[in-house]
Design a protein around this motif. Structure first.
Motif, PDB file in Angstrom:
ATOM      1  N   GLN A  44       0.816  -1.225   0.000  1.00  0.00           N
ATOM      2  CA  GLN A  44       0.000   0.000   0.000  1.00  0.00           C
ATOM      3  C   GLN A  44       0.843   1.266   0.000  1.00  0.00           C
ATOM      4  O   GLN A  44       0.362   2.336  -0.342  1.00  0.00           O
ATOM      5  N   GLU A  45       2.089   1.147   0.441  1.00  0.00           N
ATOM      6  CA  GLU A  45       2.989   2.306   0.489  1.00  0.00           C
ATOM      7  C   GLU A  45       4.337   1.884  -0.086  1.00  0.00           C
ATOM      8  O   GLU A  45       5.273   1.620   0.667  1.00  0.00           O
ATOM      9  N   PRO A  46       4.424   1.805  -1.407  1.00  0.00           N
ATOM     10  CA  PRO A  46       5.647   1.229  -1.995  1.00  0.00           C
ATOM     11  C   PRO A  46       6.933   2.019  -1.738  1.00  0.00           C
ATOM     12  O   PRO A  46       8.018   1.557  -2.091  1.00  0.00           O
ATOM     13  N   ALA A  47       6.800   3.161  -1.058  1.00  0.00           N
ATOM     14  CA  ALA A  47       8.026   3.877  -0.695  1.00  0.00           C
ATOM     15  C   ALA A  47       8.561   3.368   0.652  1.00  0.00           C
ATOM     16  O   ALA A  47       9.680   3.702   1.043  1.00  0.00           O
ATOM     17  N   SER A  48       7.758   2.573   1.380  1.00  0.00           N
ATOM     18  CA  SER A  48       8.210   2.067   2.688  1.00  0.00           C
ATOM     19  C   SER A  48       8.402   0.559   2.649  1.00  0.00           C
ATOM     20  O   SER A  48       7.662  -0.153   1.961  1.00  0.00           O
ATOM     21  N   LYS A  49       9.330   0.083   3.467  1.00  0.00           N
ATOM     22  CA  LYS A  49       9.610  -1.353   3.576  1.00  0.00           C
ATOM     23  C   LYS A  49       8.386  -2.090   4.116  1.00  0.00           C
ATOM     24  O   LYS A  49       7.644  -1.533   4.919  1.00  0.00           O
ATOM     25  N   MET A  50       8.178  -3.323   3.674  1.00  0.00           N
ATOM     26  CA  MET A  50       7.136  -4.164   4.268  1.00  0.00           C
ATOM     27  C   MET A  50       7.667  -4.642   5.619  1.00  0.00           C
ATOM     28  O   MET A  50       8.535  -5.517   5.670  1.00  0.00           O
ATOM     29  N   GLY A  51       7.212  -3.995   6.690  1.00  0.00           N
ATOM     30  CA  GLY A  51       7.747  -4.301   8.023  1.00  0.00           C
ATOM     31  C   GLY A  51       6.698  -4.983   8.884  1.00  0.00           C
ATOM     32  O   GLY A  51       5.533  -4.589   8.857  1.00  0.00           O
ATOM     33  N   LYS A  52       7.120  -6.001   9.645  1.00  0.00           N
ATOM     34  CA  LYS A  52       6.136  -6.770  10.412  1.00  0.00           C
ATOM     35  C   LYS A  52       5.489  -5.984  11.541  1.00  0.00           C
ATOM     36  O   LYS A  52       4.382  -6.286  11.961  1.00  0.00           O
ATOM     37  N   SER A  53       6.178  -4.948  12.037  1.00  0.00           N
ATOM     38  CA  SER A  53       5.571  -4.202  13.153  1.00  0.00           C
ATOM     39  C   SER A  53       4.857  -2.932  12.697  1.00  0.00           C
ATOM     40  O   SER A  53       4.472  -2.114  13.512  1.00  0.00           O
ATOM     41  N   ASP A  54       4.696  -2.780  11.368  1.00  0.00           N
ATOM     42  CA  ASP A  54       4.018  -1.573  10.888  1.00  0.00           C
ATOM     43  C   ASP A  54       2.503  -1.684  11.036  1.00  0.00           C
ATOM     44  O   ASP A  54       1.970  -2.759  11.222  1.00  0.00           O
ATOM     45  N   ASP A  55       1.872  -0.521  10.885  1.00  0.00           N
ATOM     46  CA  ASP A  55       0.424  -0.506  11.105  1.00  0.00           C
ATOM     47  C   ASP A  55      -0.391  -0.803   9.840  1.00  0.00           C
ATOM     48  O   ASP A  55      -1.550  -1.157   9.920  1.00  0.00           O
ATOM     49  N   VAL A  56       0.235  -0.640   8.661  1.00  0.00           N
ATOM     50  CA  VAL A  56      -0.554  -0.724   7.425  1.00  0.00           C
ATOM     51  C   VAL A  56      -0.738  -2.185   7.009  1.00  0.00           C
ATOM     52  O   VAL A  56      -0.095  -2.684   6.088  1.00  0.00           O
ATOM     53  N   GLY A  57      -1.653  -2.878   7.706  1.00  0.00           N
ATOM     54  CA  GLY A  57      -1.904  -4.310   7.503  1.00  0.00           C
ATOM     55  C   GLY A  57      -2.181  -4.707   6.059  1.00  0.00           C
ATOM     56  O   GLY A  57      -1.606  -5.681   5.575  1.00  0.00           O
ATOM     57  N   PRO A  58      -3.047  -3.977   5.332  1.00  0.00           N
ATOM     58  CA  PRO A  58      -3.400  -4.407   3.972  1.00  0.00           C
ATOM     59  C   PRO A  58      -2.214  -4.412   3.007  1.00  0.00           C
ATOM     60  O   PRO A  58      -2.263  -5.067   1.974  1.00  0.00           O
ATOM     61  N   GLY A  59      -1.133  -3.718   3.363  1.00  0.00           N
ATOM     62  CA  GLY A  59       0.030  -3.691   2.475  1.00  0.00           C
ATOM     63  C   GLY A  59       1.073  -4.730   2.845  1.00  0.00           C
ATOM     64  O   GLY A  59       2.129  -4.804   2.221  1.00  0.00           O
TER      65      GLY A  59
END
Ligand code: TYM
Length: 346
Positions: free
Chosen positions: A192-207
């Motif tokens: 959902q935010e291709p400028a940010s790493k897919m991180g396990k502790s992030d809030d953006v679940g759908p991405g």
């Protein structure tokens, strides 16, 4: 034989980023051609606001997923960091070699501390010193190589600096390790935010694709991935981060090349569909094995017990050597004559 060490932090459910950036190499390559240790680094999960019961649950789950991903305890050592005291013992000694300026320059510290302050929270001191503990994880085992995703490369560089500095000041004690990063998917981005790493502790679940997501959930997340303006499928990480991320994921799943794959697709829809199916197929055996292992928690526990025992025996001599080199007086062995111990240690 070459020694390899790497780890995963139980701060959230493990993701496709963890798998493609690190775990897959551990299982497919590293455990077969080196003396490898893989660790659930639970002490690192205490550097941010945490729920004790959740950390315990996630630690068990991470260990189970490492085995489900193909780590074989007959080929490598799998263990939990807090079961081996040597990590914390060495970390303090390395803190006496590192500087606070060095710690404050770490990108992950700067980002996480800023996020924490924005939320109005306080920053734990351990978040600042965390890279030193990571250096201790690696140096305690004399690891030559540290297979990680791109985001951990700076921490491995710091580890090298600390090892070299310690060796220069106090005599050769540590192997100077190097990071090994996969050629493709070294930094999987948030869908959902291709400028940010897919991180396990992030809030953006759908991405974030989690390793234990059901196939239909994976399909939905990939099909809804944010793509870039424009219609053509081009591999350009800077200019077209969304579509390039999908091409990298697909390439990693199919052992292909993202630039070559870009020529195969004429629409984003077709690329998303194939990527979704490739991820579902990639995760299928891991999820099936995870289910089996969950039915046998005693097996996982025994693997971790034996792993910690092996790891302890491997780390102890190096950490003891670092204690002696930096000037700490060795404790007398039970029954030994104090004078003999002192003179033996110089
Ligand atoms: P952690 O738990 O964040 O991630 C575990 C591994 O997964 C990789 N990774 C990724 N790779 C590609 N794309 C992504 N989106 C992605 N997200 C995570 C990480 O690079 C890492 O290799 N500090 C470490 C844990 C650690 C460690 C160590 C690693 C502690 N001590 C000693 C190696 C050696 C961490 O937070 O990883």
């Amino acid at each position: 034989m070459k020694r390899v060490f790497s780890g995963v932090k139980p701060t959230g459910h493990l993701t496709l980023g963890n798998y493609l950036g690190a775990m897959r190499q551990w299982a497919e390559v590293d455990q077969h051609r080196s003396d490898a240790l893989f660790c659930v680094v639970d002490l690192h999960a205490l550097t941010v606001d945490h729920d004790p019961a959740r950390v315990r649950r996630l630690s068990r789950q991470a260990a189970t997923l490492l085995l489900a991903a193909g780590l074989d305890p007959e080929l490598c050592t799998v263990f939990v960091q807090s079961h081996v005291d040597e990590h914390a013992r060495l970390s303090y000694v390395l803190e006496c070699v590192a500087t606070d300026g060095e710690m404050r320059r770490m990108i992950q510290y700067k980002e996480k501390a800023a996020r924490e302050r924005e939320r109005g929270g306080s920053v734990r001191l351990s978040l600042l010193t965390y890279p030193v503990l990571m250096a201790a994880d690696i140096l305690a085992y004399g690891a030559d190589e540290v297979p990680v995703g791109d985001d951990q490369a700076q921490h491995v560089e710091l580890t090298r600096d600390l090892a070299v500095r310690f060796n220069q000041r106090y005599g050769h004690t540590f192997v100077v390790p190097r990071a090994t990063v996969p050629a493709v998917a070294a930094r999987v981005m948030n869908l959902q935010e291709p400028a940010s790493k897919m991180g396990k502790s992030d809030d953006v679940g759908p991405g974030i694709v989690y390793l234990l997501d059901e196939p239909d959930v994976v399909r939905k997340k990939v099909m809804r991935a944010v793509t870039d303006s424009g219609q053509d499928v081009v591999y350009d990480r800077e200019g077209r981060p969304g579509v390039s991320n999908l091409l990298e994921i697909l390439a990693a799943c199919t052992n292909g090349n993202p630039a070559d794959l870009s020529g195969v697709y004429e629409s984003y829809g077709a690329l998303k569909k194939d990527t979704a199916e490739a991820v579902v197929e990639l995760l299928r055996p891991v999820q099936a094995r995870h289910k089996e292992l969950c039915a046998d928690p005693a097996y996982v526990e025994e693997v971790l017990r034996r792993g910690a025992e092996k790891a302890r025996a491997m780390a102890r001599p190096t950490v003891d050597a670092a204690y002696r080199a930096i000037g700490l007086l060795p404790a007398a062995e039970t029954g030994a004559v104090t004078g003999a111990v002192v003179s033996a240690a110089g």
